[in-house]
Design a protein around this motif. Structure first.
Motif, PDB file in Angstrom:
ATOM      1  N   UNK A  18     -16.852   2.821 -22.381  1.00 51.57           N
ATOM      2  CA  UNK A  18     -15.610   3.528 -22.690  1.00 51.57           C
ATOM      3  C   UNK A  18     -14.361   2.736 -22.296  1.00 51.57           C
ATOM      4  N   UNK A  19     -14.482   1.418 -22.306  1.00 55.36           N
ATOM      5  CA  UNK A  19     -13.360   0.567 -21.933  1.00 55.36           C
ATOM      6  C   UNK A  19     -13.315   0.229 -20.454  1.00 55.36           C
ATOM      7  N   UNK A  20     -14.143   0.871 -19.659  1.00 52.91           N
ATOM      8  CA  UNK A  20     -14.214   0.606 -18.228  1.00 52.91           C
ATOM      9  C   UNK A  20     -15.253  -0.474 -17.953  1.00 52.91           C
ATOM     10  N   UNK A  28      -7.455   6.677 -22.498  1.00 47.89           N
ATOM     11  CA  UNK A  28      -7.046   8.080 -22.527  1.00 47.89           C
ATOM     12  C   UNK A  28      -7.451   8.828 -23.778  1.00 47.89           C
ATOM     13  N   UNK A  29      -7.968   8.113 -24.762  1.00 47.03           N
ATOM     14  CA  UNK A  29      -8.367   8.789 -25.999  1.00 47.03           C
ATOM     15  C   UNK A  29      -9.737   9.450 -25.839  1.00 47.03           C
ATOM     16  N   UNK A  30      -9.983  10.503 -26.611  1.00 48.42           N
ATOM     17  CA  UNK A  30     -11.284  11.173 -26.513  1.00 48.42           C
ATOM     18  C   UNK A  30     -12.373  10.370 -27.223  1.00 48.42           C
ATOM     19  N   UNK A  31     -13.585  10.469 -26.712  1.00 49.48           N
ATOM     20  CA  UNK A  31     -14.758   9.835 -27.323  1.00 49.48           C
ATOM     21  C   UNK A  31     -15.913  10.821 -27.222  1.00 49.48           C
ATOM     22  N   UNK A  32     -16.753  10.813 -28.240  1.00 48.19           N
ATOM     23  CA  UNK A  32     -17.907  11.706 -28.253  1.00 48.19           C
ATOM     24  C   UNK A  32     -19.149  10.898 -27.887  1.00 48.19           C
ATOM     25  N   UNK A  41     -26.290   6.814 -22.684  1.00 45.48           N
ATOM     26  CA  UNK A  41     -25.247   7.488 -23.467  1.00 45.48           C
ATOM     27  C   UNK A  41     -24.808   6.562 -24.595  1.00 45.48           C
ATOM     28  N   UNK A  42     -24.638   7.141 -25.759  1.00 44.67           N
ATOM     29  CA  UNK A  42     -24.200   6.377 -26.938  1.00 44.67           C
ATOM     30  C   UNK A  42     -22.882   6.973 -27.428  1.00 44.67           C
ATOM     31  N   UNK A  43     -21.906   6.112 -27.675  1.00 42.42           N
ATOM     32  CA  UNK A  43     -20.626   6.549 -28.220  1.00 42.42           C
ATOM     33  C   UNK A  43     -20.809   6.776 -29.712  1.00 42.42           C
ATOM     34  N   UNK A  44     -20.715   8.028 -30.134  1.00 41.98           N
ATOM     35  CA  UNK A  44     -20.884   8.367 -31.558  1.00 41.98           C
ATOM     36  C   UNK A  44     -19.561   8.797 -32.176  1.00 41.98           C
ATOM     37  N   UNK A  45     -18.462   8.404 -31.574  1.00 42.42           N
ATOM     38  CA  UNK A  45     -17.137   8.803 -32.055  1.00 42.42           C
ATOM     39  C   UNK A  45     -16.895   8.366 -33.491  1.00 42.42           C
ATOM     40  N   UNK A  46     -17.243   7.121 -33.831  1.00 41.46           N
ATOM     41  CA  UNK A  46     -17.006   6.629 -35.187  1.00 41.46           C
ATOM     42  C   UNK A  46     -17.815   7.399 -36.217  1.00 41.46           C
ATOM     43  N   UNK A  47     -19.095   7.612 -35.935  1.00 42.92           N
ATOM     44  CA  UNK A  47     -19.915   8.333 -36.910  1.00 42.92           C
ATOM     45  C   UNK A  47     -19.448   9.789 -37.024  1.00 42.92           C
TER      46      UNK A  47
END
Length: 183
Positions: free
Chosen positions: A68-70, A115-119, A141-147
């Motif tokens: 998540x950018x961290x 600061x943006x939300x991610x799913x 954990x998988x970032x599925x924000x784009x899908x």
């Protein structure tokens, strides 16, 4: 002096046992090193991020790429629940990062470093002591924000298309009703 004769054999048997145990121990050590190396490679190659939280819900491990950018060093020691982002107005009370039972594909909104939300899609399992007490959790954990965004765009496009068809159908029905009768 029967005992003396067997005493020497016992000593040599112990020596043979120790000698044969050494290659076995080396083989086990090599297998363990290879297994750890394989696991480390898989975790580092994964697009997902692996994590472990302690009993207090703080990250104890985060895969080397971070998430998540961290960076991992920014997350280790941080309360995992502090990342959870309330998008619905209803707080997510599920212990997604510290589950007491295994969870599979649980969706949770989190806040990225910017600061943006991610799913995230989280799968995690508790680690317990022999008496069943929770002491940690491990998960992926998988970032599925784009899908998710693509899916939402398709849903909106589908709704617009249905509305357009409905409007055309209604206007053609109106046109037919205005036609003069042939009688």
């Amino acid at each position: 002096m029967v005992w003396g004769r067997y005493a020497g054999r016992e000593r040599s048997a112990r020596g043979n046992l120790a000698e044969s145990a050494a290659p076995l121990e080396q083989s086990l050590r090599a297998a363990l090193v290879e297994s750890r190396s394989r696991y480390k490679d898989l975790v580092e190659l994964s697009s997902d991020f692996a994590f472990e939280t302690d009993a207090g819900g703080r990250f104890a491990f985060v895969s080397p790429k971070g998430a998540l950018g961290y960076g991992p060093d920014e997350l280790v020691g941080r309360l995992a629940s502090s990342l959870i982002f309330d998008v619905s107005g209803i707080p997510d009370e599920s212990p997604v990062f510290t589950p007491r039972r295994p969870i599979v594909d649980h969706e949770v909104w989190v806040r990225t470093k910017s600061g943006s939300p991610a799913l995230l899609l989280v799968t995690a399992a508790p680690l317990t002591t022999p008496d069943g007490s929770f002491f940690a959790a491990r998960g992926i954990a998988r970032d599925i924000s784009q899908s998710y965004a693509q899916e939402q765009a398709l849903v909106k496009a589908d709704i617009r298309e249905r509305d357009r068809k409905s409007t055309r159908l209604n206007s053609s029905h109106t046109d037919i009703s205005r036609m003069p009768s042939s009688a």
